[in-house]
Motif scaffolding. Sequence first.
Motif, PDB file in Angstrom:
ATOM      1  N   PHE A   1     -34.706   0.714  40.339  1.00 26.10           N
ATOM      2  CA  PHE A   1     -33.982   0.775  39.061  1.00 26.10           C
ATOM      3  C   PHE A   1     -34.787   0.139  37.941  1.00 26.10           C
ATOM      4  N   PHE A   2     -35.398  -1.013  38.215  1.00 28.35           N
ATOM      5  CA  PHE A   2     -36.178  -1.705  37.182  1.00 28.35           C
ATOM      6  C   PHE A   2     -37.377  -0.871  36.728  1.00 28.35           C
ATOM      7  N   ASN A   3     -37.922  -0.082  37.608  1.00 27.47           N
ATOM      8  CA  ASN A   3     -39.096   0.726  37.279  1.00 27.47           C
ATOM      9  C   ASN A   3     -38.746   2.129  36.786  1.00 27.47           C
ATOM     10  N   SER A   4     -37.464   2.484  36.787  1.00 28.90           N
ATOM     11  CA  SER A   4     -37.064   3.828  36.381  1.00 28.90           C
ATOM     12  C   SER A   4     -37.007   3.934  34.860  1.00 28.90           C
ATOM     13  N   TYR A   5     -37.132   5.146  34.352  1.00 27.28           N
ATOM     14  CA  TYR A   5     -37.087   5.368  32.910  1.00 27.28           C
ATOM     15  C   TYR A   5     -35.678   5.158  32.353  1.00 27.28           C
ATOM     16  N   GLN A   6     -34.666   5.170  33.234  1.00 30.98           N
ATOM     17  CA  GLN A   6     -33.288   4.991  32.792  1.00 30.98           C
ATOM     18  C   GLN A   6     -32.927   3.528  32.580  1.00 30.98           C
ATOM     19  N   PHE A   7     -33.753   2.616  33.090  1.00 32.83           N
ATOM     20  CA  PHE A   7     -33.412   1.191  33.012  1.00 32.83           C
ATOM     21  C   PHE A   7     -33.269   0.726  31.560  1.00 32.83           C
ATOM     22  N   SER A   8     -34.300   0.935  30.762  1.00 35.46           N
ATOM     23  CA  SER A   8     -34.271   0.446  29.379  1.00 35.46           C
ATOM     24  C   SER A   8     -33.225   1.167  28.543  1.00 35.46           C
ATOM     25  N   SER A   9     -33.071   2.479  28.744  1.00 31.62           N
ATOM     26  CA  SER A   9     -32.124   3.233  27.919  1.00 31.62           C
ATOM     27  C   SER A   9     -30.679   2.879  28.233  1.00 31.62           C
ATOM     28  N   THR A  10     -30.339   2.751  29.511  1.00 36.12           N
ATOM     29  CA  THR A  10     -28.957   2.413  29.864  1.00 36.12           C
ATOM     30  C   THR A  10     -28.605   0.993  29.450  1.00 36.12           C
ATOM     31  N   ILE A  11     -29.544   0.066  29.627  1.00 43.09           N
ATOM     32  CA  ILE A  11     -29.300  -1.315  29.199  1.00 43.09           C
ATOM     33  C   ILE A  11     -29.133  -1.372  27.688  1.00 43.09           C
ATOM     34  N   LYS A  12     -29.998  -0.675  26.956  1.00 37.22           N
ATOM     35  CA  LYS A  12     -29.923  -0.677  25.495  1.00 37.22           C
ATOM     36  C   LYS A  12     -28.612  -0.080  25.006  1.00 37.22           C
ATOM     37  N   ASN A  13     -28.225   1.074  25.551  1.00 35.96           N
ATOM     38  CA  ASN A  13     -26.981   1.718  25.126  1.00 35.96           C
ATOM     39  C   ASN A  13     -25.770   0.859  25.448  1.00 35.96           C
ATOM     40  N   THR A  14     -25.784   0.231  26.624  1.00 30.14           N
ATOM     41  CA  THR A  14     -24.665  -0.635  27.013  1.00 30.14           C
ATOM     42  C   THR A  14     -24.558  -1.832  26.092  1.00 30.14           C
ATOM     43  N   LEU A  15     -25.695  -2.451  25.774  1.00 28.45           N
ATOM     44  CA  LEU A  15     -25.691  -3.620  24.897  1.00 28.45           C
ATOM     45  C   LEU A  15     -25.270  -3.258  23.480  1.00 28.45           C
TER      46      LEU A  15
ATOM     47  N   PHE B   1     -22.450   7.789  17.953  1.00 27.87           N
ATOM     48  CA  PHE B   1     -21.608   7.654  19.148  1.00 27.87           C
ATOM     49  C   PHE B   1     -20.985   6.263  19.247  1.00 27.87           C
ATOM     50  N   SER B   2     -21.786   5.222  19.092  1.00 27.45           N
ATOM     51  CA  SER B   2     -21.264   3.862  19.235  1.00 27.45           C
ATOM     52  C   SER B   2     -20.202   3.564  18.180  1.00 27.45           C
ATOM     53  N   SER B   3     -20.386   4.043  16.954  1.00 31.02           N
ATOM     54  CA  SER B   3     -19.397   3.805  15.895  1.00 31.02           C
ATOM     55  C   SER B   3     -18.090   4.522  16.188  1.00 31.02           C
ATOM     56  N   VAL B   4     -18.178   5.776  16.631  1.00 32.93           N
ATOM     57  CA  VAL B   4     -16.967   6.539  16.961  1.00 32.93           C
ATOM     58  C   VAL B   4     -16.231   5.879  18.121  1.00 32.93           C
ATOM     59  N   TYR B   5     -16.983   5.433  19.125  1.00 32.97           N
ATOM     60  CA  TYR B   5     -16.364   4.786  20.292  1.00 32.97           C
ATOM     61  C   TYR B   5     -15.674   3.483  19.892  1.00 32.97           C
TER      62      TYR B   5
END
Length: 307
Positions: free
Chosen positions: A70-84, A167-171
């Motif tokens: 997970f740490f080495n996957s390309y989804q790690f930074s994007s999912t963490i960033k979107n969640t934060l 998206f974040s504003s609408v949510y």
Amino acid sequence: MKSDPIHFSRKFGQIKQNWGLYTLLFPAVVLTLLFAYKPMYGVLIAFKDYSPALGIGGSPWAGFKYFEKFFNSYQFSSTIKNTLIISVYSLITFPIPIILALMVNQMRPNRFRRFFQTVSYMPHFISTVVMVGLMMILFSPSTGLLGNMYSLFGKEAPDLMGSAGLFSSVYVWSDVWQHVGWDSIIFIAALSAVDPSLYEAATVDGASRMHKIRYIDIPMLMPTAITLLILRVGGLLGVGFEKVYLMQNDLNITSSEILSTYVYKIGLLSSQYSFSSAINLFNTVINFILLIMVNQISKKLSENSLW
């Protein structure tokens, strides 16, 4: 010593005296053990090459293989960033229920106040599915209310539900509209416990309405607000799954893919149980660490804490 027979008999006597209360507590304890603590055994899946045929105990150990994946996957930074982004954005709106509670507290106890409170509470009881459906209907750029309003002026409405940048504003703001009234209840209850003599003394001293809010209401709300803020920060990476998943589409997926939706897709849709368990365990550990840190900071700065 506390373990002597006299102390034990005294404790047993207290339990026997309050047996009715312990009987009421027993079902809740059993349910908590069965549904909250017993499933924690499944955390082992994150450290194993889990196979449903072999079971949790029979599956071979994999160590931190899936955490590294997970740490080495390309989804790690994007999912963490979107969640934060969504979590911090939601955290910024935390004072809104407090402001609403202060407004309601200043209203005279009449029909308008009861009507205002009822109207602000009602959206909370709308299910997530219905809420997202309403948003899609209202914000549709072609047939929705927003689209029709823009067409009156000869303009094309923006696709709010399909915009990655919005998206974040609408949510967040739809969440505020839905839950602000309900979230203010606990603050209204805290304000109702204020001694009326404090307001009377402030009036005699010539305090205005704003002075009463600043020096009486807000200090009375601070312990409750700090406790709820600690709990909110403790779940910083735990953004709700249902609403985000229902709002997702191909146009906004770059901003709407968060940890919980990624875990669902990896675990249940792709059947990568160990990988999804590792991601979810990582999320839980980070939230736990944040909860401990914020609680300790609050204890030092304001002497208010969960424990």
